[in-house]
Design a protein around this motif. Structure first.
Motif, short mmCIF file in Angstrom:
data_model
loop_
_atom_site.label_atom_id
_atom_site.label_comp_id
_atom_site.label_asym_id
_atom_site.label_seq_id
_atom_site.Cartn_x
_atom_site.Cartn_y
_atom_site.Cartn_z
N ASP A 168 0.83 -1.17 -0.09
CA ASP A 168 -0.09 0.06 0.15
C ASP A 168 0.89 1.39 0.12
O ASP A 168 1.36 1.67 0.94
N GLY A 169 0.94 1.90 -1.21
CA GLY A 169 1.95 2.91 -1.31
C GLY A 169 1.29 4.37 -0.45
O GLY A 169 1.93 5.25 -0.23
N GLN A 170 0.03 4.08 -0.20
CA GLN A 170 -0.58 5.43 0.40
C GLN A 170 -0.08 5.66 1.78
O GLN A 170 0.04 6.53 2.28
N THR A 171 0.39 4.51 2.60
CA THR A 171 0.86 4.53 3.76
C THR A 171 2.24 5.17 3.78
O THR A 171 2.66 5.56 4.91
N LEU A 172 2.80 5.27 2.77
CA LEU A 172 4.55 5.94 2.73
C LEU A 172 4.31 7.42 2.98
O LEU A 172 5.23 8.04 3.64
N ASP A 173 3.11 8.25 2.79
CA ASP A 173 3.37 9.78 2.98
C ASP A 173 3.66 10.09 4.24
O ASP A 173 4.20 11.17 4.38
N SER A 174 3.16 9.11 5.15
CA SER A 174 3.27 9.57 6.67
C SER A 174 4.74 9.24 7.09
O SER A 174 5.00 9.65 8.38
N LEU A 175 5.55 8.58 6.52
CA LEU A 175 6.74 7.91 6.81
C LEU A 175 8.14 8.92 6.69
O LEU A 175 7.96 9.41 5.63
N GLU A 176 8.90 8.85 7.44
CA GLU A 176 10.32 9.72 7.09
C GLU A 176 10.99 8.80 6.09
O GLU A 176 10.80 7.74 5.75
N VAL A 181 12.45 3.95 2.79
CA VAL A 181 13.33 3.15 1.70
C VAL A 181 13.20 1.44 2.40
O VAL A 181 13.27 0.68 1.52
N GLU A 182 13.09 1.59 3.60
CA GLU A 182 13.23 0.02 4.45
C GLU A 182 12.09 -0.63 3.81
O GLU A 182 12.14 -1.65 3.52
N ARG A 183 10.83 -0.01 3.62
CA ARG A 183 9.60 -0.34 3.01
C ARG A 183 9.87 -0.89 1.66
O ARG A 183 9.49 -2.09 1.10
#
Length: 280
Positions: A168-176, A181-183
């Motif tokens: 789910d790429g949508q969840t990446l917006d809230s990550l540093e 990169v880890e995901r």
């Protein structure tokens, strides 16, 4: 070519008007296009072309740097481009791994021609394939286009991860950035370079200068007149002075190289403010 919902729409973008007040004219071609779809296209293009990015602080930073200032002034007005989707950014990264940009784009064009959707029967143009368009393919389908078998498998695995919801790429917006990169490197065929490329080109993280990009390293070394070969940490140390806009410097390095090879004419493009899109 943009896909709105399941509908591919061809978009022709033309800049007009004086340099001080440029405008973008958008001509849309496809099946019956609804008003709400026009609104989505306008939003997506503003995002892809970086039209709403405020670059005042970047210009102020560049003005204080005697080396960066002239470079930024040469291309003043350029906005940071993004791919329409994270999937497309990652697919571009896979295609261009360990080969020239020209060859990578050729492979992507073949893939779009074979598997992309057309904007109506009369249109020859095809959109970039959706994940579901690639998820059920065989690696041999990619081999026929010139991809290696390994890249074909990576492209299929990427498409499956996006189409079946396992990623789910949508969840990446809230990550540093490090967490993103880890995901991303959990995906088949995605390493640190591909992940950082997607951070900049897919998620619009303008503080990312992909340090594993050999061409970007060489451009930076050449521009700074350095004799030593740069490694990943060397790139990070140098670009730290331009944060949080190292990614914008990356784009300017690319433009500078294109101009040096004669592939880009900047004589009539300097000083442009951001154009305003107008759909006709």
């Amino acid at each position: 070519m943009l896909v709105v919902g399941k509908k591919p729409i061809a978009v022709t973008v033309t800049q007009s008007g004086p340099l001080e007040q440029p405008r973008l004219k958008l001509e849309l071609t496809g099946h019956r296009i609804l008003p709400q779809e026009k609104a989505i296209i306008r939003r997506d293009l503003e995002n892809s072309l970086g039209l709403k990015r405020d670059l005042k602080e970047f210009y102020a930073l560049a003005a204080r740097d005697p080396k960066l200032g002239p470079l930024v002034q040469q291309f003043r007005g350029v906005r940071p481009p993004r791919f329409p989707t994270l999937f497309e950014a990652l697919a571009n990264a896979i295609a261009c791994q360990q080969m020239s940009l020209t060859l990578g784009i050729l492979l992507l064009s073949r893939m779009a021609e074979r598997f992309g959707r057309r904007a109506g029967r009369a249109s020859a143009a095809r959109a970039f394939p959706l994940p579901k368009d690639l998820a059920g393919l065989d690696p041999e389908d990619f081999r026929e286009l010139g991809f290696s078998r390994q890249k074909g498998r990576s492209m299929i695995a990427l498409a499956q991860a996006f189409s079946d919801g396992s990623f789910d790429g949508q969840t990446l917006d809230s990550l540093e950035n490090p967490a993103v990169v880890e995901r991303l490197v959990e995906l088949r065929g995605i390493g640190r370079w591909s992940a950082e490329y997607a951070l900049l080109r897919g998620l619009g993280r303008l503080d990312v200068y992909p340090g594993d990009d050999v061409g970007a390293r060489n451009n930076l070394r050449r521009w700074l007149g350095l004799r030593r070969v740069l490694d990943y940490e060397g790139v990070r140390r140098i670009t730290a002075r331009w944060q949080p806009y190292a990614g914008l410097v990356y784009f300017h390095m690319l433009l500078d190289r294109l101009a040096a090879t004669g592939a880009l004419d900047v004589s009539a493009a300097q000083g442009n403010p951001a154009p305003r899109p107008v759909i006709r």
